[in-house]
Design an enzyme around this catalytic site. Structure first.
Site, PDB file in Angstrom:
ATOM      1  NE  ARG A 121     -12.745 -18.285 -14.711  1.00 23.18           N
ATOM      2  CZ  ARG A 121     -13.102 -19.136 -15.709  1.00 23.18           C
ATOM      3  NH1 ARG A 121     -13.143 -20.452 -15.331  1.00 23.18           N
ATOM      4  NH2 ARG A 121     -13.507 -18.779 -16.787  1.00 23.18           N
ATOM      5  CE  LYS A 143      -1.116  -4.540   0.078  1.00 23.06           C
ATOM      6  NZ  LYS A 143      -0.344  -3.501   0.156  1.00 23.06           N
ATOM      7  CD  GLU A 185       9.197  -3.263   5.000  1.00 20.92           C
ATOM      8  OE1 GLU A 185       8.199  -2.868   5.752  1.00 20.92           O
ATOM      9  OE2 GLU A 185       9.152  -3.054   3.671  1.00 20.92           O
ATOM     10  CE  LYS A 227       2.059  -7.669   5.645  1.00 23.55           C
ATOM     11  NZ  LYS A 227       2.756  -7.749   4.546  1.00 23.55           N
ATOM     12  CD  GLU A 237      -2.986  -0.853   1.900  1.00 26.64           C
ATOM     13  OE1 GLU A 237      -2.754  -1.919   1.265  1.00 26.64           O
ATOM     14  OE2 GLU A 237      -2.261  -0.088   1.765  1.00 26.64           O
ATOM     15  NE  ARG A 241      -2.516  -5.329   3.933  1.00 25.38           N
ATOM     16  CZ  ARG A 241      -2.556  -6.686   3.229  1.00 25.38           C
ATOM     17  NH1 ARG A 241      -3.620  -7.365   3.435  1.00 25.38           N
ATOM     18  NH2 ARG A 241      -1.392  -7.222   2.941  1.00 25.38           N
ATOM     19  CG  ASN A 245       1.521   1.944   3.025  1.00 25.80           C
ATOM     20  OD1 ASN A 245       1.899   0.867   2.735  1.00 25.80           O
ATOM     21  ND2 ASN A 245      -0.093   1.898   2.819  1.00 25.80           N
ATOM     22  CG  HIS A 248       6.498   1.529   2.693  1.00 24.76           C
ATOM     23  ND1 HIS A 248       6.964   1.188   3.963  1.00 24.76           N
ATOM     24  CD2 HIS A 248       6.786   0.623   2.180  1.00 24.76           C
ATOM     25  CE1 HIS A 248       7.399   0.182   4.225  1.00 24.76           C
ATOM     26  NE2 HIS A 248       7.295  -0.326   3.062  1.00 24.76           N
ATOM     27  CG  HIS A 252       7.105   3.291  -2.329  1.00 26.48           C
ATOM     28  ND1 HIS A 252       5.890   3.120  -2.045  1.00 26.48           N
ATOM     29  CD2 HIS A 252       7.736   2.254  -2.171  1.00 26.48           C
ATOM     30  CE1 HIS A 252       5.710   1.945  -1.580  1.00 26.48           C
ATOM     31  NE2 HIS A 252       6.914   1.247  -1.762  1.00 26.48           N
ATOM     32  CG  HIS A 264      11.331  -2.428  -0.048  1.00 29.28           C
ATOM     33  ND1 HIS A 264      10.488  -1.152  -0.648  1.00 29.28           N
ATOM     34  CD2 HIS A 264      10.396  -2.519   1.003  1.00 29.28           C
ATOM     35  CE1 HIS A 264       9.562  -1.201   0.055  1.00 29.28           C
ATOM     36  NE2 HIS A 264       9.295  -1.899   1.050  1.00 29.28           N
TER      37      HIS A 264
END
Ligand SMILES: NC(=O)c1ccc[n+]([C@@H]2O[C@H](COP(=O)([O-])OP(=O)(O)OC[C@H]3O[C@@H](n4cnc5c(N)ncnc54)[C@H](O)[C@@H]3O)[C@@H](O)[C@H]2O)c1
Ligand SMILES: [Zn+2]
Length: 365
Positions: A121, A143, A185, A227, A237, A241, A245, A248, A252, A264
């Site tokens: 956990r 993340k 990025e 960041k 988010e 935040r 993106n 992206h 993506h 990426h």
């Protein structure tokens, strides 16, 4: 150099930027690891390059060190690899106070973070990111996750690291294309948050290409600050935040349709140009600014066009992206260079215009 990141509540974690692994021992002191076990998780490439020096620098820091190494590559960022890691931890009797340490790029960091979030956990983990992308992006913000079949990052959790320790010298062994991917990025960070930082990037291409330590330090810390700022204001988010993106949504779609043959950051560059194109259509950017943005990506060896894809298919894939809210696409645009905003009213007509632009063959010189 040290940056403190607020984890929420009263805890925080440090981001250390260093020229070697020497200060890791000191950085670990607040985590009280002396009586604990540490499992270093690495991929087949980062293990070959840095496992030994990392282990040496950990001597005396903990009761026992073990290692778990898996094949490098996105296709191993799976639940199967996590299962093997759980097995290792169970066999080696890792308990709730022991730690994991991710040595590698975003693949290792995301997978290790996810295992740490779920084993017993939740146990602590330390990020030791070794790619430019992981140093400026994936190692910060908590993340974690793995891919599931063809779905990227489909299974995951928010789980903050207890420490992020970057040895900037590891960037020297990074292949050119991986380095460029991180630059995608980094340029994005300037575009969404900090015009001065963006201007600095336009002026220091040579030092960065030569991977000069001072330039890397300035750049990696600059991006981490951006960041950190965004993540701290909006850890889960709900608001700003999502600026991260930028580039992206269409990026993506391209990444998926190209079946992950592009890196990426390359897709982020292409997607950013598309988003900048819409920003220009709406009068937020000038034509010159759009062209300059393209030039900056190109100077850092990133593509700004994509061949071999039908615009309609890119549009379709873009609209399938998970960044939708009540059927409306949440699209990040630039108000100006250095300031982003979320638009929920971007129409198919605009998306298609932008997509056609990035599919054009002629790139302006
Ligand atoms: N968690 C987040 O917020 C977040 C954000 C962005 C991306 N990501 C994830 O990050 C992953 C991509 O990360 P990445 O680009 O670091 O890829 P990666 O981890 O696959 O690393 C790229 C390649 O470089 C090798 N490598 C790593 N460090 C090296 C070094 N110092 N010298 C030489 N080779 C080295 C790796 O073994 C690998 O082959 C994706 O899975 C993506 O989903 C996560
Ligand atoms: Zn990204």
């Amino acid at each position: 150099m040290k940056i403190k990141v607020n984890k929420g509540k009263s805890t925080e974690y440090s981001i250390c930027l260093e020229p070697d692994f020497e200060n890791l021992k000191k950085a670990l002191e607040p985590l009280e690891t002396k009586e604990r076990k540490i499992c270093i998780v690495a991929d087949s490439i980062t293990a070959g390059l840095y496992l030994q020096p990392l282990k040496e620098s950990l001597e005396g820091c903990c009761r026992q060190i073990s290692q778990f190494v898996f094949q490098a590559g996105e296709k191993h960022k799976t639940l199967d690899t996590v299962k093997d890691l759980y097995e290792h931890l169970i066999l080696e009797k890792y308990d709730r106070k022991d730690l994991l340490m991710a040595l590698g790029g975003g693949v290792v960091g995301d997978l290790t973070g996810f295992a740490a979030a779920t084993y017993l956990r939740g146990i602590r983990f330390v990020q030791v990111p070794t790619t430019l992308l992981s140093q400026v992006d994936s190692s910060i913000g908590g993340k974690t996750g793995v891919d599931f079949d063809a779905y990227k990052n489909m299974v995951g959790a928010f789980h903050m690291p207890s420490l992020v320790y970057m040895n900037l010298e590891t960037l020297k062994s990074l292949p050119e294309r991986q380095f460029a991917s991180g630059m995608g990025e980094i340029i994005k960070h300037g575009l969404i948050q900090d015009n001065a930082y963006y201007q600095w990037l336009t002026e220091h291409g040579q030092e960065i290409a030569d991977r000069e330590y001072d330039a890397l330090l300035y750049m990696v810390s600059g991006s981490c600050q951006i960041k950190k700022h965004v993540v701290e204001q909006d850890p889960t988010e709900q608001g700003i935040r999502s600026w991260l993106n930028f580039g992206h949504t269409i990026g993506h779609a391209v990444e998926k349709l190209k079946e992950f043959t592009l890196c990426h950051g390359e897709c982020v560059a292409i997607g950013s140009v598309a988003a900048a194109w819409i920003s220009r259509e709406r009068g937020y950017l000038t034509g010159d600014e759009l062209l300059q943005i393209e030039k900056v990506f190109q100077n850092y060896h990133l593509p700004v066009r994509v061949g071999g894809l039908e615009p309609d298919r890119i549009l379709e894939a873009t609209k399938l992206d998970k960044k939708m809210e009540a059927g409306k696409i949440k699209f990040v645009l630039l108000k100006r260079i250095g300031e982003a905003f979320v638009a929920k009213d971007v129409e198919d007509r605009e998306l298609l215009g932008a997509i056609r632009y990035i599919c054009e063959e002629n790139v302006h010189e």
